[in-house]
Design a protein around this motif. Sequence first.
Motif, PDB file in Angstrom:
ATOM      1  N   ALA A 180      19.525 -81.975 -15.745  1.00 40.23           N
ATOM      2  CA  ALA A 180      20.101 -81.087 -14.726  1.00 40.23           C
ATOM      3  C   ALA A 180      19.039 -80.580 -13.762  1.00 40.23           C
ATOM      4  O   ALA A 180      19.320 -80.325 -12.587  1.00 40.23           O
ATOM      5  N   ASP A 181      17.816 -80.435 -14.244  1.00 40.98           N
ATOM      6  CA  ASP A 181      16.735 -79.921 -13.389  1.00 40.98           C
ATOM      7  C   ASP A 181      16.461 -80.837 -12.198  1.00 40.98           C
ATOM      8  O   ASP A 181      15.969 -80.391 -11.163  1.00 40.98           O
ATOM      9  N   THR A 182      16.776 -82.129 -12.355  1.00 44.95           N
ATOM     10  CA  THR A 182      16.517 -83.086 -11.268  1.00 44.95           C
ATOM     11  C   THR A 182      17.591 -83.047 -10.180  1.00 44.95           C
ATOM     12  O   THR A 182      17.433 -83.673  -9.142  1.00 44.95           O
ATOM     13  N   MET A 183      18.677 -82.332 -10.422  1.00 43.99           N
ATOM     14  CA  MET A 183      19.798 -82.288  -9.487  1.00 43.99           C
ATOM     15  C   MET A 183      19.658 -81.091  -8.556  1.00 43.99           C
ATOM     16  O   MET A 183      20.017 -79.964  -8.910  1.00 43.99           O
ATOM     17  N   LYS A 184      19.144 -81.314  -7.367  1.00 37.21           N
ATOM     18  CA  LYS A 184      18.866 -80.234  -6.431  1.00 37.21           C
ATOM     19  C   LYS A 184      20.121 -79.451  -6.052  1.00 37.21           C
ATOM     20  O   LYS A 184      20.127 -78.206  -6.062  1.00 37.21           O
ATOM     21  N   VAL A 185      21.195 -80.157  -5.732  1.00 35.11           N
ATOM     22  CA  VAL A 185      22.431 -79.482  -5.318  1.00 35.11           C
ATOM     23  C   VAL A 185      23.010 -78.674  -6.475  1.00 35.11           C
ATOM     24  O   VAL A 185      23.497 -77.554  -6.297  1.00 35.11           O
ATOM     25  N   LEU A 186      22.961 -79.236  -7.667  1.00 31.07           N
ATOM     26  CA  LEU A 186      23.445 -78.536  -8.853  1.00 31.07           C
ATOM     27  C   LEU A 186      22.716 -77.205  -9.025  1.00 31.07           C
ATOM     28  O   LEU A 186      23.342 -76.158  -9.262  1.00 31.07           O
ATOM     29  N   GLN A 187      21.417 -77.228  -8.877  1.00 24.26           N
ATOM     30  CA  GLN A 187      20.635 -76.005  -9.031  1.00 24.26           C
ATOM     31  C   GLN A 187      20.977 -74.985  -7.938  1.00 24.26           C
ATOM     32  O   GLN A 187      20.999 -73.771  -8.199  1.00 24.26           O
ATOM     33  N   GLU A 188      21.274 -75.470  -6.752  1.00 26.87           N
ATOM     34  CA  GLU A 188      21.673 -74.569  -5.668  1.00 26.87           C
ATOM     35  C   GLU A 188      22.997 -73.877  -5.977  1.00 26.87           C
ATOM     36  O   GLU A 188      23.157 -72.672  -5.740  1.00 26.87           O
ATOM     37  N   LYS A 189      23.950 -74.633  -6.514  1.00 28.01           N
ATOM     38  CA  LYS A 189      25.257 -74.057  -6.845  1.00 28.01           C
ATOM     39  C   LYS A 189      25.135 -73.068  -8.000  1.00 28.01           C
ATOM     40  O   LYS A 189      25.807 -72.027  -8.020  1.00 28.01           O
ATOM     41  N   LEU A 190      24.296 -73.400  -8.974  1.00 27.95           N
ATOM     42  CA  LEU A 190      24.054 -72.480 -10.083  1.00 27.95           C
ATOM     43  C   LEU A 190      23.472 -71.169  -9.564  1.00 27.95           C
ATOM     44  O   LEU A 190      23.898 -70.078  -9.963  1.00 27.95           O
ATOM     45  N   LYS A 191      22.533 -71.281  -8.648  1.00 23.87           N
ATOM     46  CA  LYS A 191      21.897 -70.093  -8.078  1.00 23.87           C
ATOM     47  C   LYS A 191      22.883 -69.252  -7.282  1.00 23.87           C
ATOM     48  O   LYS A 191      22.806 -68.017  -7.272  1.00 23.87           O
ATOM     49  N   SER A 192      23.837 -69.909  -6.611  1.00 23.25           N
ATOM     50  CA  SER A 192      24.783 -69.191  -5.752  1.00 23.25           C
ATOM     51  C   SER A 192      25.874 -68.458  -6.527  1.00 23.25           C
ATOM     52  O   SER A 192      26.496 -67.535  -6.000  1.00 23.25           O
ATOM     53  N   ALA A 193      26.115 -68.848  -7.770  1.00 25.25           N
ATOM     54  CA  ALA A 193      27.203 -68.257  -8.546  1.00 25.25           C
ATOM     55  C   ALA A 193      26.847 -66.855  -9.042  1.00 25.25           C
ATOM     56  O   ALA A 193      25.680 -66.527  -9.253  1.00 25.25           O
ATOM     57  N   ASP A 194      27.880 -66.026  -9.222  1.00 22.62           N
ATOM     58  CA  ASP A 194      27.682 -64.671  -9.748  1.00 22.62           C
ATOM     59  C   ASP A 194      27.578 -64.660 -11.268  1.00 22.62           C
ATOM     60  O   ASP A 194      26.957 -63.767 -11.843  1.00 22.62           O
TER      61      ASP A 194
END
Length: 293
Positions: free
Chosen positions: A56-70
């Motif tokens: 999962a760490d290699t997935m840039k967009v995934l990490q962005e969505k995780l960061k954006s969630a409450d």
Amino acid sequence: MKNIKLLLIVFIGFSAVLCAQTKKATNSLLWEISGNGLKMPSYLFGTHHLIGAKFADTMKVLQEKLKSADAVVGEIVMDSTTQTKMAPFLVMKNNTLDSLFTKAEYKEIENYFKSKQPGFELKQLNNFKPAMVAIMMMLFESPDMLKDIGEGIDDSFQKYAKKNGKSLYGLETAEYQGALLFDSDLQKQKKALLKSIREVDKSKQKMEELKTYYIAQDIDKLTELFKIEDEESKEFMTELLKNRNNRWLDQLPAMMQKQSLFVAVGAGHLVGNEGLIKGLQAKGYNLKPVATN
């Protein structure tokens, strides 16, 4: 057992070889949930409980969505109490393996373990339920899997939530999962363990296929793999996937109305006609696959 959660999930099963291929647009493990009155989108991600967090760490967009969630939502909240809560479900009361199985069956199981680890004595596991022995069998079949996993994906998302002050929720309790996996009829567990021993190559192949399809994010292949073909396991798989999905679908709408969620559950829960993707669509939400890189 330093990580009972890890052991439990082997029973549900995933594994194997990375295959290079171009992913179709709909073949993503990450889905955006919007519409139906939501003020902000939430995200649904299918995890593989035996793949390390580095995937999962290699997935840039995934990490962005995780960061954006409450908030982060998992199947259960994993913490220091999880093992203690699940441990009582692993052992038999007033029974032992050498009493439950015939002498010939007991010897058959012991011979399997000795073939993997010379000198192994099955009496070490005598108080464990057959379902737990079946899990340990799969660990013997896939030692490299445990060696390479390090921190799992599910755990990494939850640690991120705690570290970054995000809310963290579980869709069910550790006690429920313990009961689901280990409180079935002992005679059924006995039969399933013997079948696993006798068909170990078939089970191992399925584990390998599952990891291959997961890493390729091949939703179509995962859907096919999770179809219930074995009549003997149909009741268990119905509770494992369909019934749990329905309960989660009852919980998620109110949660998404309050906060933007990052929901991370086993990929098997996303797929098929009774999976979360189609279930949320049936409730009026828009679900869109998100390219993860």
